[in-house]
Write a protein that holds these residues in place. Sequence first.
Motif, PDB file in Angstrom:
ATOM      1  N   GLN A   1     -45.610  17.961 -39.375  1.00  0.00           N
ATOM      2  CA  GLN A   1     -45.954  18.926 -40.412  1.00  0.00           C
ATOM      3  C   GLN A   1     -45.649  18.436 -41.822  1.00  0.00           C
ATOM      4  O   GLN A   1     -46.095  19.051 -42.802  1.00  0.00           O
ATOM      5  CB  GLN A   1     -45.201  20.245 -40.166  1.00  0.00           C
ATOM      6  CG  GLN A   1     -45.574  20.941 -38.872  1.00  0.00           C
ATOM      7  CD  GLN A   1     -47.042  21.287 -38.815  1.00  0.00           C
ATOM      8  OE1 GLN A   1     -47.554  22.032 -39.643  1.00  0.00           O
ATOM      9  NE2 GLN A   1     -47.744  20.732 -37.830  1.00  0.00           N
ATOM     10  N   GLN A   2     -44.885  17.351 -41.956  1.00  0.00           N
ATOM     11  CA  GLN A   2     -44.488  16.879 -43.287  1.00  0.00           C
ATOM     12  C   GLN A   2     -43.965  15.453 -43.167  1.00  0.00           C
ATOM     13  O   GLN A   2     -43.698  14.963 -42.070  1.00  0.00           O
ATOM     14  CB  GLN A   2     -43.426  17.802 -43.902  1.00  0.00           C
ATOM     15  CG  GLN A   2     -42.249  18.117 -42.985  1.00  0.00           C
ATOM     16  CD  GLN A   2     -41.216  17.019 -42.900  1.00  0.00           C
ATOM     17  OE1 GLN A   2     -40.867  16.434 -43.928  1.00  0.00           O
ATOM     18  NE2 GLN A   2     -40.718  16.715 -41.702  1.00  0.00           N
ATOM     19  N   ASN A   3     -43.817  14.787 -44.311  1.00  0.00           N
ATOM     20  CA  ASN A   3     -43.301  13.408 -44.305  1.00  0.00           C
ATOM     21  C   ASN A   3     -42.166  13.205 -45.301  1.00  0.00           C
ATOM     22  O   ASN A   3     -41.871  12.081 -45.687  1.00  0.00           O
ATOM     23  CB  ASN A   3     -44.428  12.415 -44.588  1.00  0.00           C
ATOM     24  CG  ASN A   3     -45.110  12.660 -45.930  1.00  0.00           C
ATOM     25  OD1 ASN A   3     -44.664  13.500 -46.726  1.00  0.00           O
ATOM     26  ND2 ASN A   3     -46.187  11.942 -46.192  1.00  0.00           N
ATOM     27  N   HIS A   4     -41.526  14.305 -45.727  1.00  0.00           N
ATOM     28  CA  HIS A   4     -40.409  14.183 -46.665  1.00  0.00           C
ATOM     29  C   HIS A   4     -39.084  13.888 -45.965  1.00  0.00           C
ATOM     30  O   HIS A   4     -38.181  13.309 -46.562  1.00  0.00           O
ATOM     31  CB  HIS A   4     -40.270  15.456 -47.501  1.00  0.00           C
ATOM     32  CG  HIS A   4     -41.396  15.670 -48.460  1.00  0.00           C
ATOM     33  ND1 HIS A   4     -41.743  14.749 -49.415  1.00  0.00           N
ATOM     34  CD2 HIS A   4     -42.265  16.694 -48.602  1.00  0.00           C
ATOM     35  CE1 HIS A   4     -42.773  15.200 -50.125  1.00  0.00           C
ATOM     36  NE2 HIS A   4     -43.117  16.373 -49.637  1.00  0.00           N
TER      37      HIS A   4
ATOM     38  N   HIS B   1     -36.324  20.040 -46.259  1.00  0.00           N
ATOM     39  CA  HIS B   1     -36.747  21.382 -46.640  1.00  0.00           C
ATOM     40  C   HIS B   1     -37.118  22.098 -45.359  1.00  0.00           C
ATOM     41  O   HIS B   1     -37.492  21.477 -44.362  1.00  0.00           O
ATOM     42  CB  HIS B   1     -37.915  21.359 -47.635  1.00  0.00           C
ATOM     43  CG  HIS B   1     -39.175  20.764 -47.069  1.00  0.00           C
ATOM     44  ND1 HIS B   1     -40.133  21.499 -46.406  1.00  0.00           N
ATOM     45  CD2 HIS B   1     -39.614  19.478 -47.053  1.00  0.00           C
ATOM     46  CE1 HIS B   1     -41.122  20.705 -46.016  1.00  0.00           C
ATOM     47  NE2 HIS B   1     -40.824  19.473 -46.387  1.00  0.00           N
TER      48      HIS B   1
ATOM     49  N   VAL C   1     -38.997  23.757 -42.497  1.00  0.00           N
ATOM     50  CA  VAL C   1     -40.366  23.628 -42.006  1.00  0.00           C
ATOM     51  C   VAL C   1     -40.690  24.718 -40.998  1.00  0.00           C
ATOM     52  O   VAL C   1     -41.683  25.440 -41.127  1.00  0.00           O
ATOM     53  CB  VAL C   1     -40.597  22.238 -41.359  1.00  0.00           C
ATOM     54  CG1 VAL C   1     -42.010  22.137 -40.792  1.00  0.00           C
ATOM     55  CG2 VAL C   1     -40.341  21.124 -42.368  1.00  0.00           C
TER      56      VAL C   1
END
Length: 331
Positions: free
Chosen positions: A35-38, A267, A269
């Motif tokens: 869902q994200q790559n941070h 953060h 998710v």
Amino acid sequence: MKIAICIAFLLSAALAANVKINPLSDDFINHINSQQNHWKAGKNFDETIPISEFKKLMGVREAISKSRRTPTVHSKDIEIPESFDARTNWPECSKVIGEIVDQSACGSCWAVSTTSAISDRRCIASGGKLQVPVSAIDLMSCCWVCGDGCNGGTMEFAWDYWINAGIVTGGGYNSSLGCKPYPFKPCDHHVEGKHVQCTTLSYDTPPCSQDCYNELDFNSELTFGKSETQGFGAVEDIQREISTNGPVTASLAVFEDFLSYKSGVYHHVVGEKLGLHAVRIIGWGTENNVAYWLVANSWNEDWGDLGLFKIRRGENECGIEEVVNAAQAKV
């Protein structure tokens, strides 16, 4: 590839339909990463551990009032660097600031984070002369207004207690440092850990005692803060406080995805809220154009990034910028 896409789609559909997925499972972890790559999620905990065990670690009680204190405003003449790490800024205290504590099978995060920050600040204020840590168990056992030891407490009151009543010295478990070392041995929630499993342990808070565990004199080992406990309302004031006087404590809303943090800038998710947790902010920086706080957790060095994590800065991620406190050390 098609199978992986199918699994991700089915998991997303299950989450959207409020079908409960084990937040410690590989499927849940893979979903976070898709869902994200941070930030990177990975295995920190055994999948068989009940989520109720983690809720016991969330020992921050809701603040009586988030506006209870007048926020401290620092002079804008204090320059804020692009990045900051208290360990390297005060090398004479790097060992103290760099210690990652283990709250063990006890909801004492509110106390261990506060006394860790107090230990940092005493060392910094003394120019590195005061290296012996301050006792979390003395705070937990004796500050009745703070809360209920292993069953949680309030950090604002903990800082007040240091100012008004004092807290004696005390190192970690099985330590000879100070008056009252921490009595609960490190334990593992972790995969392939080196300690006994936390799920096999259950601790009650020891009664308050004005005696040291060794030959030291209790009154001689008391440490005190000075001035009112400070709340910080703006990101810049939190930064100025840390860079001037040392690490601070903060309250963090923990969600299920946080349990699997490994690296990067966290953060939220996906996943449910588990409770409020106390942490210690020791610096800040920017990674891949994302501003972050550098934070020390209290689940020992096997968790996360050697016990540390980064979390998005400037957006009050998980409420981390709402309840931030500290006080000056009397040395």
